[in-house]
Design an enzyme around this catalytic site. Structure first.
Site, mmCIF file in Angstrom:
data_model
loop_
_atom_site.group_PDB
_atom_site.id
_atom_site.type_symbol
_atom_site.label_atom_id
_atom_site.label_comp_id
_atom_site.label_asym_id
_atom_site.label_seq_id
_atom_site.Cartn_x
_atom_site.Cartn_y
_atom_site.Cartn_z
ATOM 1 N N ALA A 129 -7.355 -6.967 -18.227
ATOM 2 C CA ALA A 129 -8.759 -6.942 -18.646
ATOM 3 C C ALA A 129 -9.501 -5.929 -17.795
ATOM 4 O O ALA A 129 -9.250 -5.825 -16.591
ATOM 5 C CB ALA A 129 -9.402 -8.319 -18.476
ATOM 6 N N GLY B 190 -14.444 0.917 -17.039
ATOM 7 C CA GLY B 190 -13.581 0.301 -18.058
ATOM 8 C C GLY B 190 -14.346 -0.764 -18.831
ATOM 9 O O GLY B 190 -14.150 -0.940 -20.042
ATOM 10 N N GLY C 267 -5.870 -5.337 -13.306
ATOM 11 C CA GLY C 267 -7.306 -5.119 -13.512
ATOM 12 C C GLY C 267 -7.731 -3.679 -13.338
ATOM 13 O O GLY C 267 -8.907 -3.358 -13.506
ATOM 14 N N THR C 268 -6.790 -2.792 -12.996
ATOM 15 C CA THR C 268 -7.136 -1.385 -12.768
ATOM 16 C C THR C 268 -7.739 -0.778 -14.033
ATOM 17 O O THR C 268 -7.268 -1.045 -15.137
ATOM 18 C CB THR C 268 -5.862 -0.593 -12.391
ATOM 19 N N THR C 269 -8.763 0.052 -13.851
ATOM 20 C CA THR C 269 -9.391 0.722 -14.994
ATOM 21 C C THR C 269 -9.109 2.226 -14.941
ATOM 22 O O THR C 269 -8.640 2.743 -13.929
ATOM 23 C CB THR C 269 -10.912 0.483 -14.992
ATOM 24 N N HIS D 237 -22.340 1.262 -10.685
ATOM 25 C CA HIS D 237 -21.364 0.760 -9.711
ATOM 26 C C HIS D 237 -21.582 1.447 -8.361
ATOM 27 O O HIS D 237 -22.232 2.490 -8.284
ATOM 28 C CB HIS D 237 -19.926 1.039 -10.176
ATOM 29 N N LYS E 75 -16.647 4.239 -6.591
ATOM 30 C CA LYS E 75 -15.915 4.115 -7.864
ATOM 31 C C LYS E 75 -15.525 5.506 -8.369
ATOM 32 O O LYS E 75 -16.336 6.431 -8.366
ATOM 33 C CB LYS E 75 -16.769 3.384 -8.902
ATOM 34 N N GLU F 58 0.893 -1.164 0.000
ATOM 35 C CA GLU F 58 0.000 0.000 0.000
ATOM 36 C C GLU F 58 0.934 1.219 0.000
ATOM 37 O O GLU F 58 2.130 1.083 0.275
ATOM 38 C CB GLU F 58 -0.881 -0.005 1.258
HETATM 39 P P1 NAD Z 1 -10.066 0.350 -3.806
HETATM 40 O O1 NAD Z 1 -10.006 1.827 -3.741
HETATM 41 O O2 NAD Z 1 -10.889 -0.383 -2.798
HETATM 42 O O3 NAD Z 1 -8.586 -0.293 -3.740
HETATM 43 C C1 NAD Z 1 -7.472 0.260 -4.356
HETATM 44 C C2 NAD Z 1 -6.308 0.116 -3.399
HETATM 45 O O4 NAD Z 1 -5.092 0.481 -4.058
HETATM 46 C C3 NAD Z 1 -6.442 1.016 -2.162
HETATM 47 O O5 NAD Z 1 -6.282 0.242 -0.988
HETATM 48 C C4 NAD Z 1 -5.298 2.017 -2.347
HETATM 49 O O6 NAD Z 1 -4.763 2.498 -1.130
HETATM 50 C C5 NAD Z 1 -4.295 1.170 -3.116
HETATM 51 N N1 NAD Z 1 -3.257 1.959 -3.793
HETATM 52 C C6 NAD Z 1 -3.348 3.176 -4.354
HETATM 53 N N2 NAD Z 1 -2.133 3.563 -4.817
HETATM 54 C C7 NAD Z 1 -1.263 2.553 -4.539
HETATM 55 C C8 NAD Z 1 0.134 2.373 -4.735
HETATM 56 N N3 NAD Z 1 0.886 3.291 -5.329
HETATM 57 N N4 NAD Z 1 0.691 1.221 -4.292
HETATM 58 C C9 NAD Z 1 -0.059 0.268 -3.695
HETATM 59 N N5 NAD Z 1 -1.383 0.402 -3.456
HETATM 60 C C10 NAD Z 1 -1.975 1.521 -3.884
HETATM 61 O O7 NAD Z 1 -10.570 -0.009 -5.285
HETATM 62 P P2 NAD Z 1 -11.146 -1.393 -5.841
HETATM 63 O O8 NAD Z 1 -12.641 -1.352 -5.790
HETATM 64 O O9 NAD Z 1 -10.423 -2.529 -5.214
HETATM 65 O O10 NAD Z 1 -10.775 -1.245 -7.383
HETATM 66 C C11 NAD Z 1 -9.433 -1.042 -7.786
HETATM 67 C C12 NAD Z 1 -9.352 -0.950 -9.305
HETATM 68 O O11 NAD Z 1 -9.719 -2.197 -9.896
HETATM 69 C C13 NAD Z 1 -10.301 0.072 -9.939
HETATM 70 O O12 NAD Z 1 -9.663 0.673 -11.039
HETATM 71 C C14 NAD Z 1 -11.483 -0.773 -10.410
HETATM 72 O O13 NAD Z 1 -12.197 -0.195 -11.487
HETATM 73 C C15 NAD Z 1 -10.753 -2.009 -10.848
HETATM 74 N N6 NAD Z 1 -11.545 -3.242 -10.912
HETATM 75 C C16 NAD Z 1 -11.335 -4.050 -11.978
HETATM 76 C C17 NAD Z 1 -11.973 -5.261 -12.052
HETATM 77 C C18 NAD Z 1 -11.667 -6.192 -13.212
HETATM 78 O O14 NAD Z 1 -12.263 -7.281 -13.315
HETATM 79 N N7 NAD Z 1 -10.727 -5.827 -14.081
HETATM 80 C C19 NAD Z 1 -12.868 -5.658 -11.042
HETATM 81 C C20 NAD Z 1 -13.055 -4.798 -9.941
HETATM 82 C C21 NAD Z 1 -12.372 -3.594 -9.880
#
Ligand code: NAD
Length: 252
Positions: A125, A168, A101-103, A158, A162, A37
């Site tokens: 994805a 995405g 998976g980040t969008t 969502h 979000k 984190e």
């Molecule tokens: P979230 O905010 O709950 O979690 C993100 C985490 O990343 C947080 O704990 C944050 O502190 C941490 N973070 C931020 N910068 C960081 C860094 N430099 N180093 C390490 N950790 C860091 O969000 P979430 O709901 O878990 O979603 C995260 C991403 O995933 C979003 O972009 C979302 O759209 C995407 N997502 C994709 C899918 C998929 O299937 N591809 C599914 C769900 C969510």
């Protein structure tokens, strides 16, 4: 005997990060080997099992992604766009597999991921669920069959936390619909309508975004013709489907 795949979870305290940790512990052939984190986050120093609501795993979250990624075989990343771009660079340097998976990445950040993919396996994805993977294929096919007489609108909802819009996945569905029609999405995309917008332009692919509550992710592709309407809908009820597929991707 083959060693277990050592997986590092960046963003380990996030909604997806915690789910991924739980999923790894329930999956044969892999172990949670690290998590990060950002510096100053309350999760730094906390045991990764405890973060995910499990018994302690004996590995704590750190704020040092370079060291963590250098010590693992694969990295699973559901964080924020800037972090994902940096993690891609570190994964390429450390020769670690990246599942991202980040969008909401901009062109430069996407490019950083693409560059990493020249050196290491990258699985990327906007939505890892099987249902949405099928929905993408169906959307392209239906858009091609129905043609431009059917207006395409993509509606997504969502949870209230979000940060990017349209999702995405919605953009991916728009790209699939555009591909089915043989056009580029950027040329026909209409995101959000407000005020005196005028009539709908022919060929537009529209996007509408809803936010609220704890909705994990709903997507509907509407094909609206004269006298009838076809809607393809996917609803994710749990983040577990994404986490399970991400872990499977890392193992693959
Ligand atoms: P979230 O905010 O709950 O979690 C993100 C985490 O990343 C947080 O704990 C944050 O502190 C941490 N973070 C931020 N910068 C960081 C860094 N430099 N180093 C390490 N950790 C860091 O969000 P979430 O709901 O878990 O979603 C995260 C991403 O995933 C979003 O972009 C979302 O759209 C995407 N997502 C994709 C899918 C998929 O299937 N591809 C599914 C769900 C969510």
């Amino acid at each position: 005997m083959v060693d277990d795949l050592k997986i590092g979870v960046v963003g380990c305290a996030g909604r997806m990060g915690q789910m991924v940790i739980r999923q790894i512990t329930e999956t044969e052939g892999c172990v949670v080997a690290g998590g990060t984190e950002p510096a100053g986050n309350a999760a730094v120093g906390v045991d990764l099992g405890v973060l995910a609501g499990l018994d302690p795993l004996g590995v704590a979250a750190t704020d040092d992604p370079a060291a963590m990624i250098a010590a693992v075989d694969a990295v699973i990343d559901f964080t924020i766009p800037a972090a994902t771009a940096e993690h891609a660079r570190l994964a390429a340097q450390a020769e670690a597999v990246l599942v991202a998976g980040t969008t909401g990445l901009d062109a430069e950040q996407e490019d950083a991921v693409t560059r990493a993919a020249r050196h290491v396996p990258v699985i990327r994805a906007p939505n890892f669920s099987i249902g949405v993977t099928l929905l993408l294929a169906l959307t392209e096919q239906v858009a091609g069959i129905l043609g431009p007489d059917y207006d395409i609108e993509i509606v997504e909802m969502h949870h209230r936390h979000k940060v990017d819009a349209p999702s995405g996945t919605a953009i991916g569905l728009g790209e699939a619909a555009a591909a089915g029609r043989g056009v580029a999405l950027e040329a026909v995309k209409k995101s959000g309508r407000d005020g005196h917008t005028g009539a709908r332009a022919a060929g537009e692919i529209g996007f509408a975004t809803l936010r609220g509550g704890d909705v994990v992710g709903d997507h509907t592709v509407v094909f609206a013709g004269d006298g009838e309407r076809l809607e393809l809908t996917h609803k994710a009820a749990s983040r577990q489907v994404f986490a399970a597929a991400a872990v499977r991707a890392a193992l693959w």
